[in-house]
Motif scaffolding. Structure first.
Motif, PDB file in Angstrom:
ATOM      1  N   ASN A   1       0.722  -1.268  -0.157  1.00  0.00           N
ATOM      2  CA  ASN A   1       0.094   0.098   0.071  1.00  0.00           C
ATOM      3  C   ASN A   1       0.998   1.271   0.089  1.00  0.00           C
ATOM      4  N   LEU A   2       2.222   1.032   0.254  1.00  0.00           N
ATOM      5  CA  LEU A   2       3.022   2.360  -0.080  1.00  0.00           C
ATOM      6  C   LEU A   2       3.556   2.600  -1.642  1.00  0.00           C
ATOM      7  N   ARG A   3       2.900   1.844  -2.400  1.00  0.00           N
ATOM      8  CA  ARG A   3       3.244   2.014  -3.699  1.00  0.00           C
ATOM      9  C   ARG A   3       3.085   3.308  -4.412  1.00  0.00           C
ATOM     10  N   ASP A   4       2.271   4.105  -4.013  1.00  0.00           N
ATOM     11  CA  ASP A   4       1.975   5.157  -4.397  1.00  0.00           C
ATOM     12  C   ASP A   4       2.590   6.693  -3.865  1.00  0.00           C
ATOM     13  N   VAL A   5       3.284   6.453  -2.887  1.00  0.00           N
ATOM     14  CA  VAL A   5       4.052   7.239  -1.977  1.00  0.00           C
ATOM     15  C   VAL A   5       5.386   7.632  -2.834  1.00  0.00           C
ATOM     16  N   PRO A   6       5.675   8.924  -3.170  1.00  0.00           N
ATOM     17  CA  PRO A   6       6.939   9.139  -4.050  1.00  0.00           C
ATOM     18  C   PRO A   6       7.957   8.818  -3.134  1.00  0.00           C
ATOM     19  N   PRO A   7       9.212   8.534  -4.203  1.00  0.00           N
ATOM     20  CA  PRO A   7      10.418   8.030  -3.526  1.00  0.00           C
ATOM     21  C   PRO A   7      10.992   8.860  -2.391  1.00  0.00           C
ATOM     22  N   GLU A   8      10.956  10.219  -2.714  1.00  0.00           N
ATOM     23  CA  GLU A   8      11.565  11.122  -1.955  1.00  0.00           C
ATOM     24  C   GLU A   8      11.055  11.192  -0.367  1.00  0.00           C
ATOM     25  N   VAL A   9       9.642  10.766  -0.575  1.00  0.00           N
ATOM     26  CA  VAL A   9       8.852  10.875   0.771  1.00  0.00           C
ATOM     27  C   VAL A   9       9.276   9.657   1.561  1.00  0.00           C
TER      28      VAL A   9
ATOM     29  N   ALA B   1      -1.874   5.827   2.803  1.00  0.00           N
ATOM     30  CA  ALA B   1      -1.285   4.569   2.508  1.00  0.00           C
ATOM     31  C   ALA B   1      -1.530   3.600   3.612  1.00  0.00           C
ATOM     32  N   PHE B   2      -1.482   4.027   4.952  1.00  0.00           N
ATOM     33  CA  PHE B   2      -1.524   3.319   6.342  1.00  0.00           C
ATOM     34  C   PHE B   2      -3.186   3.228   6.492  1.00  0.00           C
ATOM     35  N   LEU B   3      -3.937   4.258   6.031  1.00  0.00           N
ATOM     36  CA  LEU B   3      -5.354   4.284   6.121  1.00  0.00           C
ATOM     37  C   LEU B   3      -5.859   2.910   5.153  1.00  0.00           C
ATOM     38  N   SER B   4      -5.313   2.780   4.156  1.00  0.00           N
ATOM     39  CA  SER B   4      -5.866   1.784   3.361  1.00  0.00           C
ATOM     40  C   SER B   4      -5.324   0.427   3.684  1.00  0.00           C
ATOM     41  N   GLU B   5      -4.258   0.420   4.315  1.00  0.00           N
ATOM     42  CA  GLU B   5      -3.454  -0.771   4.898  1.00  0.00           C
ATOM     43  C   GLU B   5      -4.441  -1.300   5.990  1.00  0.00           C
ATOM     44  N   LEU B   6      -4.749  -0.154   6.979  1.00  0.00           N
ATOM     45  CA  LEU B   6      -5.743  -0.741   8.034  1.00  0.00           C
ATOM     46  C   LEU B   6      -6.999  -0.926   7.485  1.00  0.00           C
ATOM     47  N   GLY B   7      -7.487  -0.342   6.691  1.00  0.00           N
ATOM     48  CA  GLY B   7      -9.081  -0.755   5.944  1.00  0.00           C
ATOM     49  C   GLY B   7      -8.835  -2.134   5.798  1.00  0.00           C
TER      50      GLY B   7
END
Length: 239
Positions: free
Chosen positions: A15-23, A128-134
């Motif tokens: 679920n972290l796939r859409d988080v930019p690399p710099e973040v 991303a973590f909201l999606s994971e928890l869901g």
């Protein structure tokens, strides 16, 4: 920042796939890779440390233990799975399960403080973590009736399918044919996974073998008819 190709692959599956690399860099720069031999434990039920791990390779099971020593697997984790996300946000936390490697596995342990700090600063990390928890909530909601109402035969069928869809056990030329699935699992391990006695699992496997659904070898089970086994795994066929 140079990232291991297998870690990159696991991140793309997570679920972290859409988080930019710099973040992600602020989290990954202090993350630690851990190698778990098959059978070893990474966290134990009751531990209070906040933790979050990304499965890089391999497969793990999360299980609970009853007072009489019986166990029941509640989740299987493969590459891309995130473990422990709820520990970051629960006000009081004690690990409710034990995490054990089924095969040699690699985990990326991300510092809890770095993850929560990134989530508070960037809505994409929080999302991303909201999606994971869901996903975790929905999977456990499904797990409750599946374990409460399913027969042992249905639970065995489901766990065999879960294990076969992701464990790299290799080809079994003496047992496995094209289109079949294979599981490297002892009868006792399977009994522990579904929360029953080995003798009960032996009887269920014998029935499935006589019906042509599976074939068995030493600590190996070949699913000869995956479609039929999938039908067996449905605990509520009217839903």
């Amino acid at each position: 920042m140079v990232v291991d190709p297998q870690i990159e692959s696991a991140l793309r599956l997570s679920n972290l796939r859409d988080v930019p690399p710099e973040v992600l860099g602020s989290i990954l720069s202090t993350a630690i890779e851990v190698r778990l031999p098959a059978g070893s434990v990474s966290t134990r039920e009751g531990e209070r440390a906040r933790h979050v791990e990304l499965v890089i390779t391999g497969a793990l099971r999360l299980f609970v233990v009853a007072s009489d020593g019986r166990t029941m697997t509640v989740r299987y984790c493969r590459a891309g799975a995130i473990i422990g996300a709820v520990s970051l946000f629960a006000p009081e936390y004690a690990t409710p399960v034990t995490t054990q490697a089924l095969v040699d596995s690699r985990l990326l342990k991300m510092p809890a403080a770095a993850v929560t700090r990134a989530a508070s600063r960037d809505v994409r990390v929080a999302g991303a973590f909201l999606s994971e928890l869901g996903e975790r909530v929905m999977s456990f909601i499904y797990e409750i009736p599946g374990n409460a109402f399913a027969t042992v035969r249905q639970r065995v069928a489901r766990h065999l399918l879960d294990l076969s869809l992701g464990l790299e056990v290799g080809r079994l030329p003496d047992l496995q044919r094209p289109g079949e699935l294979a599981v490297s699992q002892s009868q006792q391990d399977l009994a522990d996974a579904v929360g029953t006695a080995r003798e009960v699992v032996v009887r269920v496997l014998r029935e499935l073998r006589e019906e042509g659904v599976i074939r068995t070898g030493r600590n190996r089970i070949v699913i000869a008819d995956p479609v039929r086994l999938a039908r067996e795994a449905e605990w509520n066929r009217s839903s």
